[in-house]
Design a protein around this motif. Structure first.
Motif, PDB file in Angstrom:
ATOM      1  N   PRO A 132       0.970  -9.875  -3.215  1.00 26.62           N
ATOM      2  CA  PRO A 132       1.779  -8.659  -3.016  1.00 26.62           C
ATOM      3  C   PRO A 132       0.931  -7.462  -2.598  1.00 26.62           C
ATOM      4  O   PRO A 132       1.334  -6.686  -1.715  1.00 26.62           O
ATOM      5  N   LEU A 133      -0.235  -7.307  -3.211  1.00 30.85           N
ATOM      6  CA  LEU A 133      -1.118  -6.191  -2.862  1.00 30.85           C
ATOM      7  C   LEU A 133      -1.669  -6.351  -1.450  1.00 30.85           C
ATOM      8  O   LEU A 133      -1.860  -5.367  -0.726  1.00 30.85           O
ATOM      9  N   THR A 134      -1.904  -7.579  -1.028  1.00 27.76           N
ATOM     10  CA  THR A 134      -2.371  -7.831   0.340  1.00 27.76           C
ATOM     11  C   THR A 134      -1.333  -7.376   1.359  1.00 27.76           C
ATOM     12  O   THR A 134      -1.664  -6.749   2.375  1.00 27.76           O
ATOM     13  N   HIS A 135      -0.070  -7.653   1.109  1.00 28.69           N
ATOM     14  CA  HIS A 135       0.985  -7.223   2.032  1.00 28.69           C
ATOM     15  C   HIS A 135       1.062  -5.697   2.108  1.00 28.69           C
ATOM     16  O   HIS A 135       1.303  -5.138   3.187  1.00 28.69           O
ATOM     17  N   VAL A 136       0.865  -5.027   0.974  1.00 28.45           N
ATOM     18  CA  VAL A 136       0.871  -3.564   0.993  1.00 28.45           C
ATOM     19  C   VAL A 136      -0.322  -3.034   1.781  1.00 28.45           C
ATOM     20  O   VAL A 136      -0.190  -2.102   2.593  1.00 28.45           O
ATOM     21  N   ALA A 137      -1.486  -3.620   1.564  1.00 29.26           N
ATOM     22  CA  ALA A 137      -2.665  -3.199   2.325  1.00 29.26           C
ATOM     23  C   ALA A 137      -2.442  -3.391   3.818  1.00 29.26           C
ATOM     24  O   ALA A 137      -2.796  -2.523   4.631  1.00 29.26           O
ATOM     25  N   ASP A 138      -1.833  -4.509   4.198  1.00 21.68           N
ATOM     26  CA  ASP A 138      -1.527  -4.749   5.605  1.00 21.68           C
ATOM     27  C   ASP A 138      -0.553  -3.702   6.148  1.00 21.68           C
ATOM     28  O   ASP A 138      -0.658  -3.267   7.308  1.00 21.68           O
ATOM     29  N   ALA A 139       0.407  -3.297   5.319  1.00 22.14           N
ATOM     30  CA  ALA A 139       1.369  -2.290   5.760  1.00 22.14           C
ATOM     31  C   ALA A 139       0.680  -0.974   6.079  1.00 22.14           C
ATOM     32  O   ALA A 139       1.047  -0.281   7.040  1.00 22.14           O
ATOM     33  N   PHE A 140      -0.321  -0.615   5.282  1.00 22.44           N
ATOM     34  CA  PHE A 140      -1.073   0.602   5.577  1.00 22.44           C
ATOM     35  C   PHE A 140      -1.937   0.419   6.821  1.00 22.44           C
ATOM     36  O   PHE A 140      -2.073   1.342   7.628  1.00 22.44           O
ATOM     37  N   MET A 141      -2.511  -0.765   7.019  1.00 24.20           N
ATOM     38  CA  MET A 141      -3.378  -0.983   8.177  1.00 24.20           C
ATOM     39  C   MET A 141      -2.596  -0.995   9.478  1.00 24.20           C
ATOM     40  O   MET A 141      -3.045  -0.463  10.497  1.00 24.20           O
ATOM     41  N   LEU A 142      -1.401  -1.601   9.463  1.00 28.45           N
ATOM     42  CA  LEU A 142      -0.597  -1.687  10.682  1.00 28.45           C
ATOM     43  C   LEU A 142       0.410  -0.542  10.809  1.00 28.45           C
ATOM     44  O   LEU A 142       1.103  -0.446  11.810  1.00 28.45           O
ATOM     45  N   GLY A 143       0.480   0.285   9.793  1.00 31.00           N
ATOM     46  CA  GLY A 143       1.557   1.252   9.711  1.00 31.00           C
ATOM     47  C   GLY A 143       1.552   2.317  10.795  1.00 31.00           C
ATOM     48  O   GLY A 143       0.531   2.935  11.070  1.00 31.00           O
ATOM     49  N   ARG A 144       2.721   2.504  11.381  1.00 29.00           N
ATOM     50  CA  ARG A 144       2.948   3.654  12.261  1.00 29.00           C
ATOM     51  C   ARG A 144       3.409   4.787  11.369  1.00 29.00           C
ATOM     52  O   ARG A 144       4.443   4.716  10.719  1.00 29.00           O
ATOM     53  N   ARG A 145       2.622   5.851  11.321  1.00 25.50           N
ATOM     54  CA  ARG A 145       2.894   6.943  10.391  1.00 25.50           C
ATOM     55  C   ARG A 145       3.782   7.998  11.045  1.00 25.50           C
ATOM     56  O   ARG A 145       3.527   8.447  12.158  1.00 25.50           O
ATOM     57  N   VAL A 146       4.861   8.379  10.307  1.00 23.69           N
ATOM     58  CA  VAL A 146       5.707   9.479  10.726  1.00 23.69           C
ATOM     59  C   VAL A 146       5.772  10.471   9.578  1.00 23.69           C
ATOM     60  O   VAL A 146       5.694  10.104   8.409  1.00 23.69           O
TER      61      VAL A 146
END
Length: 308
Positions: A287-301
């Protein structure tokens, strides 16, 4: 029966609401002390610092670490070095690397380490996993929306780096999905909405690709007032499974199969007792890996400012 003396480190809302009752209801544990600079429990010895507890109470064999994740690594490392068994409230740490380091420390010291995901212990999660295990998944929809003012009042750490923002509840959904789906999945896109002036997101939209061609779509939001939404819907070749109320209800093709009460933390402490008895480690970081990936790939608005 062996009774393990345990201490709670960090006496906040989650400790009072969940850990204290779960420990009190488990005959394998006795709450022997707490560690907090600002709070305490009536009738329970309190130490201002973890160092003071470790020096004074060699009889306390286990610690439940309930402080914010940014401070958890240092406390866990000290506890493991002192030969104590450690339970980590979710998320288990601020980074993946530090939790992996704790696993190696616990292995070397031969103590139990439990990186808990309390939502995995909701009553419908295991029945859902068993129902899905021989099904072909076609699509997964996760809607996890709640009111941060209700669940985290005045907790500034959640908006700071390492506090995870909306992923503090969102990781609960991910802990369930990674448990129940019969095939792995990986992130392909994410959009993260940060309130103006905040360092952690208040909302997130994620899309994952699963082995075999299915998609997982997740919608997390921390601004929902009124009834809260914690739903996971899994469409398969043999019908649709719906988990509601954070995994406390299961429905198959619209028919409710069963409801469970609030069983998560009592189940966590039963599992912790098992790990202590065998000096074992339970630390799934997916679960923490998926969150880390979300921050790495995240388009920030950037959205409008959020105030308590």
């Amino acid at each position: 029966m062996t009774v393990t003396d345990i201490a709670i480190v960090g006496v906040g809302k989650i400790a009072r609401d969940q850990h204290v009752p779960a420990i009190s209801g488990n005959t394998s544990f006795r709450l022997a002390a707490t560690v907090s600079a600002h709070s305490c429990l009536d009738g329970i010895e309190n130490f201002p610092t973890l160092d003071q507890l470790l020096a004074a109470r060699a009889d306390i064999a286990a610690l439940a670490l309930c402080m914010p994740p940014q401070a958890r690594y240092e406390a866990a490392a000290k506890a493991i070095a002192a030969g104590r068994h450690v339970l980590l409230e979710k998320p288990p740490g601020a980074t993946i690397a530090e939790v992996e380091a704790l696993v190696r420390m616990a292995e070397a010291r031969n103590v139990a380490l439990f990186a808990t995901w309390h939502s995995r212990f909701a009553g419908a999660v295991e029945p859902a996993r068993l129902w899905l295990r021989d099904k072909r998944v076609r699509h997964v929809s996760v809607v996890w929306k709640e009111d941060v003012r209700r669940w985290h009042p005045g907790q500034a750490w959640i908006w700071q780096p390492g506090g995870l923002g909306v992923f503090d509840p969102g990781i609960n959904a991910l802990s369930i999905v990674t448990r129940i789906l019969p095939a792995p999945f990986h992130l392909v896109s994410s959009t993260l909405e940060f309130p103006d002036g905040r360092e952690a997101p208040i909302a997130a939209k994620l899309r994952f690709a699963g082995k075999g061609g299915f998609a997982v779509e997740a919608d997390f939001d921390w601004r929902q007032t009124g009834p809260q939404t914690w739903d996971i819907e899994v469409e398969t070749d043999a019908g649709t499974l719906l988990l509601k109320s954070g995994g406390a209800e299961m429905h198959i093709d619209g028919r409710e199969t069963q409801q469970w009460g609030d069983v998560e933390y009592s189940a966590i402490y039963r599992r912790f007792a098992e790990l202590i008895a065998t000096r074992s480690i339970d630390a799934d970081l997916s679960p923490l890996t998926h969150v880390a990936d979300a921050f790495m790939l995240g388009r920030r608005v950037t959205g409008e400012a959020f105030e308590e």
